[in-house]
Scaffold this motif. Sequence first.
Motif, short mmCIF file in Angstrom:
data_model
loop_
_atom_site.label_atom_id
_atom_site.label_comp_id
_atom_site.label_asym_id
_atom_site.label_seq_id
_atom_site.Cartn_x
_atom_site.Cartn_y
_atom_site.Cartn_z
N HIS A 165 2.08 11.25 -10.49
CA HIS A 165 1.09 12.27 -10.45
C HIS A 165 1.68 13.58 -10.12
O HIS A 165 1.24 14.52 -10.83
CB HIS A 165 -0.04 11.95 -9.51
CG HIS A 165 -0.82 13.19 -9.40
ND1 HIS A 165 -1.64 13.57 -10.41
CD2 HIS A 165 -1.27 13.83 -8.25
CE1 HIS A 165 -2.61 14.51 -9.76
NE2 HIS A 165 -1.88 14.69 -8.55
N MET A 199 7.54 7.10 2.58
CA MET A 199 7.92 7.66 1.20
C MET A 199 9.11 8.60 1.55
O MET A 199 10.03 8.53 0.73
CB MET A 199 6.87 8.55 0.57
CG MET A 199 7.00 8.95 -0.63
SD MET A 199 5.82 10.15 -1.43
CE MET A 199 5.83 11.58 -0.61
N VAL A 239 0.99 -1.26 -0.04
CA VAL A 239 0.06 -0.11 0.15
C VAL A 239 0.91 1.21 -0.09
O VAL A 239 0.43 2.27 -0.67
CB VAL A 239 -0.99 -0.09 1.30
CG1 VAL A 239 -1.60 1.40 1.24
CG2 VAL A 239 -1.95 -1.13 1.14
N ASP A 240 1.87 1.22 1.01
CA ASP A 240 2.70 2.23 0.97
C ASP A 240 3.52 2.39 -0.40
O ASP A 240 3.70 3.74 -0.89
CB ASP A 240 3.64 2.34 2.03
CG ASP A 240 3.12 2.09 3.50
OD1 ASP A 240 2.10 2.94 3.55
OD2 ASP A 240 3.76 1.89 4.47
N ARG A 278 1.09 4.13 -2.90
CA ARG A 278 1.04 5.42 -2.86
C ARG A 278 2.16 6.26 -3.27
O ARG A 278 1.84 7.37 -3.70
CB ARG A 278 0.66 5.61 -1.28
CG ARG A 278 -0.92 5.11 -0.75
CD ARG A 278 -1.04 5.38 0.40
NE ARG A 278 -2.48 5.05 0.82
CZ ARG A 278 -3.01 4.94 1.99
NH1 ARG A 278 -2.11 4.97 3.11
NH2 ARG A 278 -4.15 4.48 2.45
N MET A 279 3.22 5.84 -2.87
CA MET A 279 4.56 6.27 -3.37
C MET A 279 4.57 6.71 -5.05
O MET A 279 4.91 7.81 -5.32
CB MET A 279 5.77 5.75 -2.95
CG MET A 279 7.06 6.53 -3.25
SD MET A 279 8.27 5.84 -2.25
CE MET A 279 9.94 6.62 -3.23
N SER A 311 2.31 6.20 5.43
CA SER A 311 2.77 6.09 4.07
C SER A 311 3.58 7.35 3.82
O SER A 311 4.72 7.09 2.78
CB SER A 311 1.42 6.10 3.23
OG SER A 311 0.63 4.76 3.53
N ARG A 353 1.98 6.51 -6.85
CA ARG A 353 0.98 7.27 -7.57
C ARG A 353 1.37 8.85 -7.22
O ARG A 353 1.30 9.82 -8.16
CB ARG A 353 -0.39 7.16 -6.85
CG ARG A 353 -0.72 5.92 -7.39
CD ARG A 353 -2.15 5.43 -6.31
NE ARG A 353 -3.23 6.67 -6.93
CZ ARG A 353 -4.05 6.68 -5.98
NH1 ARG A 353 -4.42 5.79 -4.90
NH2 ARG A 353 -4.88 7.90 -6.30
N ALA A 354 1.97 9.14 -6.19
CA ALA A 354 2.35 10.62 -5.63
C ALA A 354 3.54 11.00 -6.49
O ALA A 354 3.49 12.08 -7.11
CB ALA A 354 2.78 10.45 -4.17
N ALA A 355 4.58 10.02 -6.75
CA ALA A 355 5.64 10.71 -7.54
C ALA A 355 5.28 11.13 -8.91
O ALA A 355 5.47 11.89 -9.53
CB ALA A 355 6.70 9.71 -7.31
N GLY A 379 2.82 15.55 -4.87
CA GLY A 379 1.90 14.68 -5.44
C GLY A 379 1.17 13.94 -4.34
O GLY A 379 -0.19 13.73 -4.47
N PHE A 380 1.91 13.73 -3.19
CA PHE A 380 1.03 12.85 -2.19
C PHE A 380 0.17 14.04 -1.54
O PHE A 380 -0.91 13.48 -1.13
CB PHE A 380 2.33 12.73 -1.16
CG PHE A 380 1.95 11.60 0.04
CD1 PHE A 380 2.13 10.18 -0.04
CD2 PHE A 380 1.19 12.19 1.15
CE1 PHE A 380 1.69 9.59 0.87
CE2 PHE A 380 0.73 11.26 1.92
CZ PHE A 380 0.99 9.82 1.86
N ALA A 390 7.92 16.47 -6.81
CA ALA A 390 6.90 15.48 -7.38
C ALA A 390 6.22 14.58 -6.37
O ALA A 390 5.03 14.55 -6.00
CB ALA A 390 7.45 14.80 -8.37
N ALA A 391 7.15 14.02 -5.69
CA ALA A 391 6.61 13.17 -4.63
C ALA A 391 5.84 13.69 -3.45
O ALA A 391 4.74 13.32 -3.33
CB ALA A 391 7.74 12.31 -3.91
N LEU A 448 -2.91 14.24 -3.81
CA LEU A 448 -3.77 13.08 -3.86
C LEU A 448 -4.48 12.90 -2.24
O LEU A 448 -5.55 12.61 -2.33
CB LEU A 448 -3.01 11.89 -3.93
CG LEU A 448 -2.56 11.45 -5.36
CD1 LEU A 448 -1.40 10.31 -5.61
CD2 LEU A 448 -3.80 11.39 -6.44
#
Lengths: 188, 188
Positions: free
Chosen positions: A151, B175, A140-141, A144-145, B171, A147-149, B152-153, B148-149, B156
Motif C-alpha cells: 500500500h 516490520m 498477523v505481523d 500487516r507488513m 507489529s 499490506r503496509a509495504a 504504508g504502516f 513504502a513500508a 493504515l
Amino acid sequence: MPRAGLSPQAVVREAAVLADEVGHDRLTLAAVASRLGVALPSLYKHVKGVDALHQKLAVLATAEVATELTTAAAGRAGGDALRAVAAAFRDYARRHPGRYPATQRAPDPADPEHLAAAERAVRAIYAILHGYGLDGDAAVDATRMFRAAVHGFITLEAAGGFGLPRDVDRSFDQMVAALDTAYRDWRS
Amino acid sequence: MPRAGLSPQAVVREAAVLADEVGHDRLTLAAVASRLGVALPSLYKHVKGVDALHQKLAVLATAEVATELTTAAAGRAGGDALRAVAAAFRDYARRHPGRYPATQRAPDPADPEHLAAAERAVRAIYAILHGYGLDGDAAVDATRMFRAAVHGFITLEAAGGFGLPRDVDRSFDQMVAALDTAYRDWRS
DNA sequence: GCCATAAAGCTAATGTTGTTAGCTTTCTCC
DNA sequence: GGAGAAAGCTAACAACATTAGCTTTATGGC
C-alpha cells in the motif's frame, strides 16, 4: 419526460467511474448528477449524501480488490502467490486511481458487506503467509507488513513521490523479493 | 482597530495547527481566518488560495519531518539508526495527524525550498542504508522499500485499518526488524 | 512633523457544492 | 382505473472559495 431509472448501485458505479477520471478528492455529487442526466437533489433518493457516497464507494472498491487478490492467488503458493497478489494490488491501483484511495477507509462496523469485503481481502494475503508456515501473531505481523509495504509503495508511486530515474517496476520487484525472503526466515 | 499583523508564515503555521486538530481534509480557509481573527478574504493578501495553502503546508511538514529524521539518525548507525528513524517517522505522524498527509504531496519542481526539504528527508534514510553497504540502484530500491513500508504502516494505522487485537506497536517493531534483516542480506 | 504610497484589512458580490423541504409525475399493484 | 409509493423536480438556504474594489494603517522621504 422519461425517468432515468437510477438506483443506489447505478449512482455508486457512476461515482466510481468519475473518481477514476478526476481523482478521488474531486468526486462530487454535482458531477455525478450531471453525468447521469439528473438534477443534483435527485441523487438523495438513492444515497444519503456525499459522505454516504464515499462510504458506498469504499465498499465497492474493497470488494473489487478482494476479488482480484483472491483470483490472483488462486492456484499459486509461496513466492509465486506473493508476487501475483502484490502485482494484482498494484495493477488495481493503477487501473483505478480514484477507487483505490477509497479502499483506505476503515470498514464501517455497522456495514456487514463492508466488513466481509475487507476480511476477504485480508484473508487472501493471510492465506499465502500461512503457506510460509506463519501462524498466530507472526501471521498477523506478516500480513500487516505486506499490506503496509504494498500500500505504501502504491500511494508513494501514485503521488509521484519517487523522483529518481531508477525504474520503479524494478524497485517494486526487489521489495516483493525482499518480502519473500523475510517470510521464509521469519523469526517471531 | 489594530491590525492583526499576519504574514504568509503565520497563516501557514495556523493552518498546520488547525489541520492537526480537525484533519487534513477539513482544513479550510474560513476556519483559518476565523482562528486568526480576520475576515476570510484577508488571507488572500498572504496566500494565493486554498491550493497554495496546501502546498505551503506540504513544505512546512516535509521540512519538519526531514529535521526529525535527521535528528533521530544523528550519532547512530545500522539497526539502531533504522529503528530510530522509523520510530521518529511514526511519532511525527501521530503527533501531527493533519500535517503528515500533506507530506505525501509530490515536491513542486518550481519550489526550491520544497525540493530541498524532500531531499533532506530522503537523504536521512539513504545515508543509513549506505551504512549497510548498499549503493547505487540497491540503495535506491532499499530506500523506496523503507519509505513504502513505514509510510504504508502509518497510513493504515491512522485510517484504523488494523482491526485485529494484536498489538500494533509490536507489529511495527517486527516490520522494522524484518527490514533490518533484509538490508543485511540484500542481494541485488 | 507631514504627506505619499504600499500593504493590510475590510465589505460586497458571485459561483460552486451540499443539503433540506415540499411539490409533481410516473410506475406498480390491486 | 385508481391508490400509493417512489423518482424526479424546483426553490431556498448555508458554507466555502474567489475576485473586485474600498478604507485604513504603517512607513519612509522630505
